[in-house]
Design an enzyme around this catalytic site. Structure first.
Site, PDB file in Angstrom:
ATOM      1  CE1 TYR A  75      -0.282   8.644   4.234  1.00 28.57           C
ATOM      2  CE2 TYR A  75       1.662   9.179   4.006  1.00 28.57           C
ATOM      3  CZ  TYR A  75       1.032   9.442   4.790  1.00 28.57           C
ATOM      4  OH  TYR A  75       0.412  10.075   5.679  1.00 28.57           O
ATOM      5  CG  HIS A  99      -4.137  10.748   2.328  1.00 23.72           C
ATOM      6  ND1 HIS A  99      -5.550  10.291   2.719  1.00 23.72           N
ATOM      7  CD2 HIS A  99      -3.490   9.720   2.241  1.00 23.72           C
ATOM      8  CE1 HIS A  99      -4.769   9.547   4.234  1.00 23.72           C
ATOM      9  NE2 HIS A  99      -3.789   8.754   3.567  1.00 23.72           N
ATOM     10  CG  ASP A 119      -6.067   0.895   3.849  1.00 24.26           C
ATOM     11  OD1 ASP A 119      -5.248  -0.784   4.161  1.00 24.26           O
ATOM     12  OD2 ASP A 119      -4.287   1.399   3.547  1.00 24.26           O
ATOM     13  CB  THR A 143      -7.939  -4.850   2.070  1.00 21.94           C
ATOM     14  OG1 THR A 143      -7.135  -4.538   3.229  1.00 21.94           O
ATOM     15  CG2 THR A 143      -7.607  -3.396   0.677  1.00 21.94           C
ATOM     16  CE  LYS A 174      -3.467   2.518   7.638  1.00 21.27           C
ATOM     17  NZ  LYS A 174      -4.178   3.501   6.722  1.00 21.27           N
ATOM     18  CD  GLU A 188      -6.519   4.995   4.864  1.00 24.25           C
ATOM     19  OE1 GLU A 188      -5.504   3.929   4.013  1.00 24.25           O
ATOM     20  OE2 GLU A 188      -6.025   6.052   5.181  1.00 24.25           O
ATOM     21  CD  GLU A 209      -5.230   2.938   0.039  1.00 24.92           C
ATOM     22  OE1 GLU A 209      -4.583   2.042  -1.091  1.00 24.92           O
ATOM     23  OE2 GLU A 209      -4.744   2.932   0.894  1.00 24.92           O
ATOM     24  CD  GLU A 237      -7.732  13.369   3.881  1.00 31.30           C
ATOM     25  OE1 GLU A 237      -7.541  14.264   2.767  1.00 31.30           O
ATOM     26  OE2 GLU A 237      -7.334  11.532   3.400  1.00 31.30           O
ATOM     27  CB  THR A 271      -5.813   7.746   1.181  1.00 33.29           C
ATOM     28  OG1 THR A 271      -6.170   6.853   2.380  1.00 33.29           O
ATOM     29  CG2 THR A 271      -7.582   8.635   0.948  1.00 33.29           C
ATOM     30  CD  GLN A 301      -3.102   4.073  10.401  1.00 32.09           C
ATOM     31  OE1 GLN A 301      -4.728   4.696  10.428  1.00 32.09           O
ATOM     32  NE2 GLN A 301      -2.186   4.840   9.788  1.00 32.09           N
ATOM     33  CG  ASP A 336      -1.505   0.959   1.152  1.00 33.71           C
ATOM     34  OD1 ASP A 336      -2.786   1.339   0.202  1.00 33.71           O
ATOM     35  OD2 ASP A 336      -2.912   1.360   2.174  1.00 33.71           O
ATOM     36  NE  ARG A 396      -7.648   6.838   9.371  1.00 36.66           N
ATOM     37  CZ  ARG A 396      -7.132   6.296   8.227  1.00 36.66           C
ATOM     38  NH1 ARG A 396      -5.778   6.282   8.594  1.00 36.66           N
ATOM     39  NH2 ARG A 396      -7.859   6.798   7.137  1.00 36.66           N
ATOM     40  NE  ARG A 425       4.662  12.288  10.819  1.00 43.80           N
ATOM     41  CZ  ARG A 425       3.937  11.662   9.546  1.00 43.80           C
ATOM     42  NH1 ARG A 425       3.940  10.939  10.392  1.00 43.80           N
ATOM     43  NH2 ARG A 425       4.226  12.397   8.667  1.00 43.80           N
ATOM     44  CE1 TYR A 475       3.213   7.294  12.182  1.00 45.92           C
ATOM     45  CE2 TYR A 475       1.664   7.458  14.329  1.00 45.92           C
ATOM     46  CZ  TYR A 475       2.392   8.580  13.465  1.00 45.92           C
ATOM     47  OH  TYR A 475       2.852   9.232  13.520  1.00 45.92           O
TER      48      TYR A 475
HETATM   49 CA    CA Z   1      -4.018   3.173   3.080  1.00 42.75          CA
END
Ligand code: CA
Length: 401
Positions: free
Chosen positions: A118, A123, A221, A245, A241, A187, A189, A352, A338, A228, A116, A225, A132, A232
């Site tokens: 990114y 996104h 996906d 899927t 995750k 997500e 995708e 988001e 995403t 995650q 997967d 959250r 962050r 992560y």
């Molecule tokens: Ca993803």
């Protein structure tokens, strides 16, 4: 929206107790397993190969690009030429055309590996800001290469399969818990299906990369959250995750997307030379996410984005993946990440849309949502704009339970 003669996506379906391979056409399916058994397939590469008796597309795909082109041409002949055995004889046609509504679609591939990416800048920027802060939103590496992680293929399911709410370890106001996720997300995708392998130790050159892609599908996906967020760092996504899927049942051939190629937007800074190709392209594919709670009569649209919202091209993702000599295999899936654009209407996940769960949105029933509740239905769809008309991807549906 019906599937056109310029599309002809491949799928696998159950008819009675048997599993057959077919292509979608209009609202029907041309049953290729029956076509082959009745002697209607006239493509040299398929002689004595028995690919249509398999319960997935891998064997068909493994015959290679010349075979794909032969079969596609043969199918177009069968469906449109007045001299074909299906057009000359209505009984023949009736034997091999089945209504999509009368069969159950199956996972179309044996998926060995799932990666997967990114690849959407909007996104990555928004999620980076939420996790962050704005100053560290995009890591230095993001603009230099398509960032990805290795996903889990065992939990990839076909559209319509139940999505079970996972449990895991996450932080709450009252400290750390092991409980069902309270932050279940989707997500939006696309997935690209590897059609031609490379040998281990032999990287794929970027100008050859698209020849290794068989086709594309929709991919959801699903993400927890809260799980995650706690797990992560430092090694990336894991149990937040890998529980599920969902992919759409129809694999749109890459050949059907030729007319939808558009120039790749300029990239700054320029990627390193092995990721640059003067003829590289993106695709004009319009994506949509629809949402419905179990109390709603009609779905609402949560997101409209476009494949051009992805910063990295399919060729760049595939090239980067093999650049260390990693061998890709027939049936592997590369998820794009995403697909979100800059507009607030083009955000491809709830993380988001609700700004990390701080901005609920209202539903017509008076309900509100931050993340997904049990009974909610998420439907992804896509349509590519081709010169000969729209190329429809079908739907990728999941219901939370
Ligand atoms: Ca993803």
């Amino acid at each position: 929206m019906p599937f056109s003669i310029h599309n002809l996506p491949y799928g696998v379906f159950n008819i009675g107790k048997q599993t057959h391979i077919g292509v979608a056409f209009g609202n029907d399916i041309l049953d290729l397993t029956l076509c082959d058994a009745l002697g209607f397939i006239d493509a040299p590469s398929f002689k004595n190969q028995w690919v249509f008796t398999h319960n997935n597309l891998n064997r068909l795909i493994s015959l290679g690009a010349t075979a794909w082109a032969e079969l596609r041409s043969n199918i177009q002949f069968l469906l449109s030429d007045a001299q074909s055995p299906l057009q000359l004889d209505a009984e023949n046609k009736a034997k091999v055309m089945v209504s999509q509504g009368s069969v159950q679609m199956k996972l179309p591939l044996h998926i060995g590996d799932y990666t997967d990416f990114y690849a959407a800048k909007a996104h990555a920027q928004r999620v980076g800001e939420l996790f962050r802060g704005a100053a560290a939103a995009l890591n230095e590496n993001w603009l230099q290469m398509p960032i990805a992680y290795h996903g889990r293929s065992s939990s990839i399911v076909v559209s319509g399969s139940p999505v079970y709410r996972p449990q895991g370890i996450y932080q709450t106001e009252n400290g750390l818990v092991f409980d069902k996720t309270k932050a279940l997300d989707f997500e939006l995708e696309a997935g690209f299906i590897i059609g031609a392998p490379n040998k281990r130790g032999q990287a794929i050159a970027i100008q050859d990369a698209n020849g290794h892609i068989f086709g594309a599908c929709l991919l959801n996906d699903w993400s927890a959250r809260d799980i995650q967020r706690f797990e992560y760092q430092p090694l990336g996504p894991f149990l937040g995750k890998n529980f599920c899927t969902t992919i759409s049942p129809w694999i749109v051939p890459f050949a059907a997307l030729v007319d939808c190629q558009v120039p790749l937007s300029p990239q700054h800074p320029s990627p390193l030379p092995h990721l640059q190709w003067q003829d590289d392209f993106s695709l004009d594919i319009a994506y949509e996410v629809q949402f419905k709670s179990d109390k709603m009569q009609m779905p609402i649209t949560l997101c409209k984005s476009n494949h051009q919202d992805l910063y990295w091209s399919p060729a760049q993702m595939l090239t980067h993946h093999s650049s260390n000599g990693c061998n890709l295999k027939v049936g592997d899936i590369l998820g794009t990440g995403t697909i979100s654009g800059a507009a607030t209407t083009a955000q491809g996940c709830l993380l988001e849309i609700t700004q990390n769960g701080t901005q609920p949105f209202m539903l017509p029933t008076g309900e509100s949502r931050i993340y997904l509740e049990d009974g909610d239905t998420v439907t992804l769809s896509a349509t590519a704009k081709g010169k000969h008309g729209d190329i429809y991807f079908g739907e990728c549906v999941g219901v939370i339970c």
